[in-house]
Each structure stands twice: as C-alpha cells, then as structure tokens.
Enzyme design. Structure first.
Site, mmCIF file in Angstrom:
data_model
loop_
_atom_site.group_PDB
_atom_site.id
_atom_site.type_symbol
_atom_site.label_atom_id
_atom_site.label_comp_id
_atom_site.label_asym_id
_atom_site.label_seq_id
_atom_site.Cartn_x
_atom_site.Cartn_y
_atom_site.Cartn_z
ATOM 1 N N MET A 85 -1.781 -3.360 -6.802
ATOM 2 C CA MET A 85 -0.378 -3.026 -7.052
ATOM 3 C C MET A 85 -0.019 -3.396 -8.485
ATOM 4 O O MET A 85 -0.199 -4.544 -8.895
ATOM 5 C CB MET A 85 0.536 -3.762 -6.062
ATOM 6 N N CYS A 119 -3.556 6.928 -6.835
ATOM 7 C CA CYS A 119 -2.237 6.772 -7.450
ATOM 8 C C CYS A 119 -1.553 8.125 -7.622
ATOM 9 O O CYS A 119 -2.098 9.020 -8.290
ATOM 10 C CB CYS A 119 -2.361 6.074 -8.804
ATOM 11 N N HIS A 144 -5.903 6.140 1.966
ATOM 12 C CA HIS A 144 -4.452 6.040 2.119
ATOM 13 C C HIS A 144 -4.018 7.246 2.939
ATOM 14 O O HIS A 144 -4.266 8.384 2.539
ATOM 15 C CB HIS A 144 -3.775 6.055 0.744
ATOM 16 N N GLY A 150 -1.762 2.153 4.912
ATOM 17 C CA GLY A 150 -0.558 2.906 5.254
ATOM 18 C C GLY A 150 0.030 2.497 6.589
ATOM 19 O O GLY A 150 -0.685 2.371 7.579
ATOM 20 N N GLU A 177 2.973 -2.538 0.027
ATOM 21 C CA GLU A 177 4.383 -2.930 0.038
ATOM 22 C C GLU A 177 4.728 -3.844 1.208
ATOM 23 O O GLU A 177 5.502 -4.794 1.055
ATOM 24 C CB GLU A 177 5.259 -1.675 0.080
#
Length: 369
Positions: free
Chosen positions: A11, A81, A148, A182, A206
C-alpha cells in the site's frame, strides 16, 4: 516464506516499516513494502526516494533487488494497480494486455535473483484470459500469484465487491500457491474466503488499515480481536519513534485517521487538530491520540460495555472495519425509438438527384449500402 496465511498488502505510503512491524505483532505472517517505482528507484532523481521507498529493519538506506535481495524474502511484480498514475507510467494493471513484456519482466528476475519472484494482478472479465494469464505468469517463473478479485475498472467510487469466483478460477488454473485479495474486512471473512476460493492465503489492504488486529482471533469470543483504537495508535507511534528508518508525516496521519475513524466523527475537534498537523515531530500526534484515549476510556466506563461484548454493533472506542457503500447501479437511460429517416438524416419530402429527378423514400433506402 514459511507458508503464510495472513498477509498485509502493498500500500502506497501505508505499508511502511512501522506499520509492517505493528502488523506482525497482531497476526500478520507476511507483509509487503509499498509498491516501488523501478524507474524512479533506478534514477534516484527525487531526493530521498530510495530511503523512503525501500526501508529495512536494518536501518538501511535502500537497495537494488539484485545487490541486496537478502533484505527481503521475495520480490513481487505489481500488475494490479488500477490508478491513473499507473496508466501514465505504463505499469500496474495497464500492463495486463502486454503478455510478452510481462513474461520478460518476471523471467528476468527469476533468472537473476536468488529469492522467489511473485506477481499480483487484477482480474479479467473474460474467463479465457482470466485462466490463461496465471499460466503465463507461472511459466515466466512466478512462484506465488496474488489475485485481486476486482477488475482494473473497479476503483474509486466504482470499487464494489471483489468476485471470489474469479479467484477460484485462478487457483484452479495453476499449481503454485495463490493469495486471495478482496473483501477481507473481518476475521470471519478469512475462513469464508479460503473456503470459497480454495486459495492458500488471504491478503488484506484497506480492511487491515482500519483494524491492524484483523488477523488475530478473539481470546474470549468467536470472531476477531477489536482492540481499543487509541491504544493501537499509541503503539504505532511508539514504533515510529523507536526506529531509525523515517516514516513520512502523510503516512502517520493516514494511519491515525483510519485507526481512529470510529470516534473522529464524534470528536470533531480532535479530527480537525489531527488534520492540521505537519512535520516529523511526533509529540503533537501523541497529544491528539492521548486525548482521544482519555475520552474513549471515559466513554467505555460510563456506558459500561465490555470491549469483547461486541454484539451486532461495535462500540466507537474499538478498531473496526469501514464498510464502503456499494456503487449506485447505473441509471437506466430510456432510448427513444429512432426512425430510419432520422438515422439517415433526410426529409420525407423527395429531393432531386444530380439529374434533377425526384428520388423517393424507397429509392433512397435501396441505394444506401
């Protein structure tokens, strides 16, 4: 790598050394550095880029992958990304259509490094590409794949939910370990994800920023651990202050805003004070967090609720996931029927042709290719 199951994602400005250290205290078994721009690293034109981009527990300045690979366990190529900066820089998910280039990138590292090479990618819409891309990465030498479960179009307000069935398709296409990324917001999500995807490990980005103890089971109840967020924030600042590798002020603020989020909407003066902080001096950050701790401890005492007794709703003094609202469904646009005459942009009144004759409607349609 020791067969890790709980992984902290790369990140930008957030998976720096201090956060990785804190994460390992709370169950993370593998942690990625932020994504490093290879061109900027090689040129080193931006002052201090190497020091910030590639810090180590040894207080090292920075290192090239080939010369100092002993500082890390593996080198990962980030093909996931989706941000605009990746489009401009020609990297991340915007390399996904250039399979030959991807092969050469991974194979070059595989042939020249003594440590494993891994790759992280987003999903494709088409099943054939979704299953063939992992095979290409594996043939190039990638020894671990991270999938992801979102496409590169799913970002910002359109992020939405990751599709775990797409991750399962990747796992079924290759024999190497696959990390699922995810929808990991709580400890309960870990088991569900591993079951539904068949993946070997889960990676969180996150979700783990809002509760660094995401990977830690609760010692008293079924589910995960939700420590008091002010305590986590103080522990994080202690790590920042103790290490020789610098942490950027923007990184510190980013972590504090996410950890303390459940209470900042109530304690607006502390939110404003935190937003105004600048510079590397940690004392002002400590002051804000200590005041938050004092208020949260008081709230917990007054309400008389046990931290572990989370029930259906977590109290505002503990770390907890931030659930983003799903993107609104696209508006249904009613398309009025368009007549052929409008499409062809001619009037119904016949017009003369080059010879002065009148060309009727039927004739014009017949003459149209």
């Amino acid at each position: 790598l020791g067969s890790p199951r709980y992984i902290v994602a790369p990140m930008v400005d957030q998976s720096e050394l201090a956060w990785r250290t804190l994460s390992r205290r709370y169950g993370a078994q593998l942690a990625y550095t932020p994504m490093i721009n290879a061109k900027m690293y090689a040129n080193n034109k931006r002052n201090g880029y190497r020091e910030v981009a590639f810090n180590t527990t040894f207080g090292g300045k920075g290192a090239q992958a080939t010369a100092h690979s002993y500082h890390c366990d593996a080198v990962d190529i980030n093909l996931g990304c989706p941000q605009d900066i990746a489009r401009k820089g020609h990297y991340g998910s915007f390399l996904q259509d250039e399979w030959d280039l991807i092969y050469r990138l991974i194979n070059t590292l595989h042939e020249n490094l003594s440590i494993p090479v891994t790759a992280k990618s987003a999903c494709f819409h088409r099943w054939s590409r979704r299953s063939n891309m992992p095979k290409c990465l594996r043939r190039a030498g990638a020894q671990i794949l991270t999938c992801h479960g979102r496409t590169r179009e799913q970002r910002g307000q359109n992020t939405g939910l990751a599709d775990w069935t797409k991750i399962r398709a990747v796992k079924e296409a290759v024999s190497v370990p696959v990390f699922a990324n995810g929808n990991i917001l709580s400890y309960a999500d870990i088991t569900r994800c591993l079951t539904e995807t068949g993946a070997d490990a889960v990676m969180s980005a996150e979700g783990q920023l809002y509760n660094v103890a995401l990977f830690t089971p609760s010692p008293t109840k079924t589910g995960g651990l939700h420590p008091r967020h002010a305590d986590l924030a103080l522990e994080y600042l202690d790590i920042v202050s103790s290490q020789s590798t610098p942490t950027t002020p923007s990184g510190i603020k980013g972590h504090l805003f996410k950890l303390l989020r459940p209470a900042l909407s109530r304690e607006t003066d502390l939110r404003d004070a935190l937003g105004q902080l600048r510079g590397f001096d940690l004392e002002p950050y400590y002051q804000v967090v200590r005041e938050m701790k004092k208020r949260m401890d008081k709230d917990a005492e007054v309400i008389g609720r046990d931290d572990a007794d989370v029930g259906k709703e977590l109290p505002h003094w503990v770390a907890q996931p931030y659930v983003r609202p799903l993107p609104a469904p696209p508006k249904q646009v009613e398309v009025a029927s368009v007549t052929i005459s409008k499409c062809l942009n001619f009037e119904r009144t016949p017009k003369p042709d080059d010879e002065g004759k009148r060309v009727g409607h039927d004739q014009l349609l017949d003459a149209t290719p």
